[in-house]
Write an enzyme that holds these catalytic residues in place. Structure first.
Site, PDB file in Angstrom:
ATOM      1  N   ASP A  24       3.873  10.397   2.033  1.00 25.25           N
ATOM      2  CA  ASP A  24       3.900  11.140   0.695  1.00 25.25           C
ATOM      3  C   ASP A  24       3.783  12.610   1.804  1.00 25.25           C
ATOM      4  O   ASP A  24       3.384  13.950   1.164  1.00 25.25           O
ATOM      5  CB  ASP A  24       2.666  11.776   0.012  1.00 25.25           C
ATOM      6  CG  ASP A  24       2.327  10.648  -0.185  1.00 25.25           C
ATOM      7  OD1 ASP A  24       2.735  10.009  -0.975  1.00 25.25           O
ATOM      8  OD2 ASP A  24       0.449  10.485  -1.177  1.00 25.25           O
ATOM      9  N   LYS A 129       4.124   6.888  -6.962  1.00 21.59           N
ATOM     10  CA  LYS A 129       2.843   6.067  -7.390  1.00 21.59           C
ATOM     11  C   LYS A 129       1.837   7.436  -7.446  1.00 21.59           C
ATOM     12  O   LYS A 129       1.416   8.079  -7.598  1.00 21.59           O
ATOM     13  CB  LYS A 129       2.184   6.002  -5.609  1.00 21.59           C
ATOM     14  CG  LYS A 129       2.257   7.229  -4.521  1.00 21.59           C
ATOM     15  CD  LYS A 129       1.551   6.186  -2.969  1.00 21.59           C
ATOM     16  CE  LYS A 129       1.283   7.496  -2.113  1.00 21.59           C
ATOM     17  NZ  LYS A 129      -0.436   8.132  -2.371  1.00 21.59           N
ATOM     18  N   CYS A 162      -4.163   9.247   2.247  1.00 27.05           N
ATOM     19  CA  CYS A 162      -3.174   8.404   1.292  1.00 27.05           C
ATOM     20  C   CYS A 162      -2.967   7.454   2.642  1.00 27.05           C
ATOM     21  O   CYS A 162      -2.617   6.454   1.507  1.00 27.05           O
ATOM     22  CB  CYS A 162      -1.917   9.370   1.184  1.00 27.05           C
ATOM     23  SG  CYS A 162      -2.618  10.205  -1.228  1.00 27.05           S
TER      24      CYS A 162
HETATM   25  C1  C5J Z   1      -2.492  12.547   0.171  1.00 26.03           C
HETATM   26  C2  C5J Z   1      -4.159  13.388  -0.680  1.00 26.03           C
HETATM   27  N1  C5J Z   1      -1.064  12.305   0.119  1.00 26.03           N
HETATM   28  N2  C5J Z   1      -4.827  14.484  -0.105  1.00 26.03           N
HETATM   29  N3  C5J Z   1      -2.692  12.644  -0.938  1.00 26.03           N
HETATM   30  O1  C5J Z   1      -3.126  12.377   0.964  1.00 26.03           O
HETATM   31  O2  C5J Z   1      -4.412  14.065  -2.082  1.00 26.03           O
END
Ligand code: C5J
Length: 229
Positions: A24, A129, A162
């Site tokens: 991400d 995802k 995540c």
């Molecule tokens: C991730 C989030 N990628 N913090 N998403 O950690 O909402």
């Protein structure tokens, strides 16, 4: 290949069965005007992870290590967005609303893209995802099984959301995870530190924690890596 320095003890790195998993690293989390900022976070806190990850990614590409990127986001019609996720919190703009980088956390919008510094190359796997964990409602497990992967070198954001969700699930699925301290980041430095402690605690209850410099040095020592991708 020899073990890598790590906590709580050396990681038995086997590049033929390892993948670099970058979670991400999207504009929506790292740049102003995205999802992370809408939640009230100081997005500049994540930027420390960019350079070490960029160097590690280049070394992995040179070596021929399997590289997998993930992106959190939703279909434009929001059909994969759970009510609980859509309604949680009081922030605006919300998921699906228009923002400075397009609709927040929606696939295909500018904010959903991986930051240019870490942009995927053609042939590198991208896992889209809808949840926090990278295995939930994705083909990741099947992709990893198909490539014969049993070890994950984990980078990305955010450490306690995540990254940790993915590592916990990966651990239950039988993968050995080495989480790279300098290639992960959080809006909350204390959560970053505590998450990494939790991963390595109890003699590696969820996996190992290491530094990218050791992985890069090890890959650079090898002249020819396994041809993958
Ligand atoms: C991730 C989030 N990628 N913090 N998403 O950690 O909402």
């Amino acid at each position: 290949m020899a073990d890598l320095p790590a906590q709580p003890y050396a990681f038995p790195f086997n590049p033929a069965q390892a993948a670099l998993l970058i979670i991400d690293m999207q504009r929506d989390f790292l740049e102003p005007g995205g999802f992370g900022a809408a939640l009230g976070n100081d997005v500049s806190r994540l930027r420390a992870a960019i350079d070490p990850t960029r160097i590690l990614l280049q070394a992995a590409r040179n070596f021929g290590l399997c590289v997998i990127h993930t992106r959190e986001g939703h279909l434009p019609d929001l059909s994969d967005l759970k009510r609980a996720k859509q309604q949680r919190g009081r922030f605006v703009p919300r998921i699906g609303d228009a923002g400075p980088m397009g609709r927040i956390l929606i696939r295909g919008e500018a904010g959903h893209a991986i930051i240019p510094e870490l942009a995927p190359l053609a042939g590198e796997t991208i896992i889209d995802k809808p949840g926090k964990g990278a295995f939930y409602a994705t083909d990741l497990d099947m992709v990893l099984q198909g490539k014969g992967i049993s070890q994950l070198l984990v980078c990305g954001v955010t450490t306690e959301v995540c990254v940790f969700s993915t590592v916990r699930d990966a651990n239950d699925r039988g993968f050995d995870c080495l989480v790279l301290r300098d290639c992960t980041a959080s809006y909350f430095p204390e959560f970053h530190d505590q998450t990494l402690r939790m991963i390595a605690a109890q003699d590696g209850i969820f996996g190992w924690v290491g530094e990218s410099v050791d992985v890069v040095a090890r890959m650079e020592l090898c002249h020819a890596g396994p041809a993958r991708q």
